[in-house]
Design a protein around this motif. Structure first.
Motif, PDB file in Angstrom:
ATOM      1  N   SER A 256      -1.681   5.715  17.228  1.00  0.00           N
ATOM      2  CA  SER A 256      -2.926   5.230  16.655  1.00  0.00           C
ATOM      3  C   SER A 256      -3.342   3.939  17.349  1.00  0.00           C
ATOM      4  N   THR A 257      -4.638   3.734  17.439  1.00  0.00           N
ATOM      5  CA  THR A 257      -5.149   2.497  18.023  1.00  0.00           C
ATOM      6  C   THR A 257      -5.467   1.459  16.954  1.00  0.00           C
ATOM      7  N   ALA A 258      -4.933   1.689  15.739  1.00  0.00           N
ATOM      8  CA  ALA A 258      -5.206   0.745  14.658  1.00  0.00           C
ATOM      9  C   ALA A 258      -4.741  -0.652  15.041  1.00  0.00           C
ATOM     10  N   ASP A 288      -1.348   5.219   9.415  1.00  0.00           N
ATOM     11  CA  ASP A 288      -2.628   5.387  10.097  1.00  0.00           C
ATOM     12  C   ASP A 288      -3.740   5.563   9.058  1.00  0.00           C
ATOM     13  N   SER A 290      -5.764   7.869   9.069  1.00  0.00           N
ATOM     14  CA  SER A 290      -6.091   9.294   8.982  1.00  0.00           C
ATOM     15  C   SER A 290      -5.917   9.801   7.552  1.00  0.00           C
ATOM     16  N   LYS A 309       0.332   9.910   8.371  1.00  0.00           N
ATOM     17  CA  LYS A 309       0.716   9.767   9.772  1.00  0.00           C
ATOM     18  C   LYS A 309       1.015   8.309  10.088  1.00  0.00           C
ATOM     19  N   LEU A 310       1.997   8.125  10.979  1.00  0.00           N
ATOM     20  CA  LEU A 310       2.381   6.800  11.463  1.00  0.00           C
ATOM     21  C   LEU A 310       2.361   6.850  12.982  1.00  0.00           C
ATOM     22  N   HIS A 311       1.408   6.145  13.583  1.00  0.00           N
ATOM     23  CA  HIS A 311       1.213   6.197  15.041  1.00  0.00           C
ATOM     24  C   HIS A 311       1.085   7.648  15.508  1.00  0.00           C
ATOM     25  N   GLY A 312       0.355   8.443  14.740  1.00  0.00           N
ATOM     26  CA  GLY A 312       0.102   9.814  15.120  1.00  0.00           C
ATOM     27  C   GLY A 312       1.161  10.810  14.704  1.00  0.00           C
ATOM     28  N   ARG A 498       5.104  -1.984  11.078  1.00  0.00           N
ATOM     29  CA  ARG A 498       4.428  -0.733  11.474  1.00  0.00           C
ATOM     30  C   ARG A 498       4.882  -0.289  12.865  1.00  0.00           C
TER      31      ARG A 498
END
Length: 524
Positions: A256-258, A288, A290, A309-312, A498
């Protein structure tokens, strides 16, 4: 949180200095890098660094064993997760303390459980002889290291790469000898079952370190080692090249780009650990953005179960809500495990197992509900089901203790005894059977009740014992106390949580292997 984190950072910075600047300068004069300098050159520049057991033994041995004289961590090398074990020769010449064994074994267990390559950067004078009774014998003594070496090499086929970058003496020489490949550094490496002094005493022969066990001897005559490097940087370059030639690691999910969580994350947990807060504020900052799916949101709301989801990476999350809550079964106290709570979690864990969802447990649990109603509802059986489903799940499990981890609730929420892949804590974590006030009542309650019934004051001697009990529990409940004894792998800064959780899941899922426990891995 900010106060605890500041205290933690000061302690960590002190421990990361190892034996201090003078010892580091001596390493440099001897043509060697320090352990942390070696690690920095070995890992990818952009890699997360997940150090395991930095606080181990910090409050033992009169403070003379920072990090137990060994660095154990996970990082990416040539793009793949790797476990690294590096002796710190600035701490008593890298000699092994009892806790050094504990840390090395934990690093090896992580490599076995997650099927990760492991690199040993050896620079050790061997056993700390005055403490040999806690190092040499026993089921989990130093021999266990070589047992794990052998299993990884012959049974599990986990790559083990050893670099002898200083002394490697006596039984310690079997650690590199049982690895897949051995690197040595010209003029600074020594590997032998006995040093020159021991050889002279045992056989009368006079020799020197280089001719007895130097890099040139072992790479050109004995054949014990495989590669010779000109110096430390050259050795580390050769290790990276070797890792680059391993079969490629599975691709990571698109991250993820969060943005990095803002420091308002420090303000979510209240100053008083007994006060309520909204766990969703933490979940929102860890996962994320999402879409997420909550499991049975209106049933047993004191436990939060969801897919997200966590980093996708798709994961399942189980977390304790705090505060007073409403439910169809009546009012609930957050942090308590009721019969319905246990059954809800048990079903969700089995669901995650079927879906191949790795699990993240956010612990803030005070224990199981007690009393006539709870017993009549079958809470013992429901609790057993919760424990059994968690213990038998083969998906990776990672634990983050936010606040309380008390009583049997700590066990049911995948406590360390159930061998989760990783156990982490925030500085606010409190791990123990019960809180200090509860312990005072359990230990001194009968005496206090008698005094109260007789309308008598608490005598000074009893008050002193009460104060001691409360102070002991406050110390035992401190997250640093748990970390010093290896009860958690690391204490995390909330702002880094995270990223480090995402990396821990990457390590746990890298091989695609699913297993129950390290003991099962050993028997596989």
């Amino acid at each position: 949180m900010r106060l605890l984190l500041r205290q933690l950072r000061e302690l960590e910075e002190c421990l990361q200095q190892g034996g201090g600047k003078a010892k580091a300068d001596r390493q440099h004069r001897d043509g060697k890098l320090t352990a942390r300098e070696r690690v920095a050159r070995l890992v990818d520049p952009s890699s997360p660094l997940l150090e395991i057991g930095l606080l181990v033994a910090y409050d033992s041995h009169e403070g003379k064993a920072p990090a137990a004289g060994v660095i154990t961590l996970l990082a990416r090398v040539e793009g793949r997760p790797v476990v690294i074990v590096a002796n710190d020769a600035t701490v008593k010449a890298g000699a092994w303390w009892p806790e050094t064994i504990t840390k090395i074994l934990r690093a090896q267990e992580i490599a076995m459980r997650n099927r990760l390559p492991i690199v040993y950067l050896v620079d050790s004078a061997g056993v700390n002889l005055p403490l040999q009774d806690g190092i040499f014998p026993g089921q989990y003594g130093a021999a266990r290291i070589f047992y794990y070496n052998s299993l990884m090499r012959r049974r599990l086929r986990i790559p083990q790469i050893a670099a002898v970058m200083g002394p490697c003496i006596a039984g310690g020489a079997y650690l590199p000898a049982l690895s897949d490949v051995i690197f040595m550094v010209e003029r600074t490496s020594f590997m032998g079952l006995g040093g020159p002094n021991l050889v002279k005493g045992a056989t009368g022969q006079v020799t020197d370190s280089e001719s007895l066990g130097g890099a040139r001897l072992h790479t050109t005559i004995s054949g014990v080692a495989h590669h010779m490097a000109a110096d430390d940087p050259d050795c580390l370059r050769q290790i990276r090249a070797h890792i680059a030639n391993l079969p490629p690691a599975p691709a990571r999910p698109a991250g993820s780009t969060a943005a990095k969580p803002s420091d308002d994350l420090y303000d979510i947990l209240p100053d008083d650990h007994r006060q309520a807060y909204d766990i969703m504020e933490i979940v929102d900052r860890l996962l994320d953005a999402s879409p997420r799916t909550e499991f049975q949101p209106d049933f047993a709301p004191e436990m939060y179960c969801l897919e997200g989801k966590l980093h996708g990476r798709a994961i399942g999350l189980i977390g304790n809500r705090r505060g007073f809550l409403k439910s169809g079964a009546g009012p609930r106290i957050g942090g308590i495990v009721y019969t319905e709570t246990a059954r809800k979690v048990s079903y969700f864990v089995e669901y995650a197992e079927r879906r191949d969802l790795p699990l993240l447990y956010l612990q803030d649990v005070s224990g199981f509900m007690v009393g006539p109603d709870a017993e009549a509802s079958g809470i013992i059986r429901a609790g057993a089901e919760m424990v059994e489903s968690m213990a038998c799940a083969t998906v990776p499990k990672i634990i983050l203790t936010l606040n309380h981890a008390s009583g049997a609730g700590y066990y049911a929420m995948a406590g360390q005894g159930f061998d989760p892949n990783f156990t982490f804590a925030w500085p606010t974590a409190r791990i123990g059977v019960m809180e200090g006030d509860s312990a005072v009542q359990a230990v001194h309650g009968v005496e206090l009740d008698k005094l109260k019934a007789a309308h008598q004051p608490v005598p000074p001697e009893l008050q002193q014992r009460i104060d001691t009990t409360r102070a002991d529990y406050e110390n035992w409940l401190d997250a640093r106390h748990a970390a010093a004894r290896g009860h958690v792998d690391a204490i995390l800064d909330p702002l880094e949580t995270r990223l480090l959780l995402a990396f821990a899941f990457e390590c746990a899922c890298a091989s695609g292997h699913r297993g129950h426990t390290a003991l099962e891995v050993l028997g596989s």
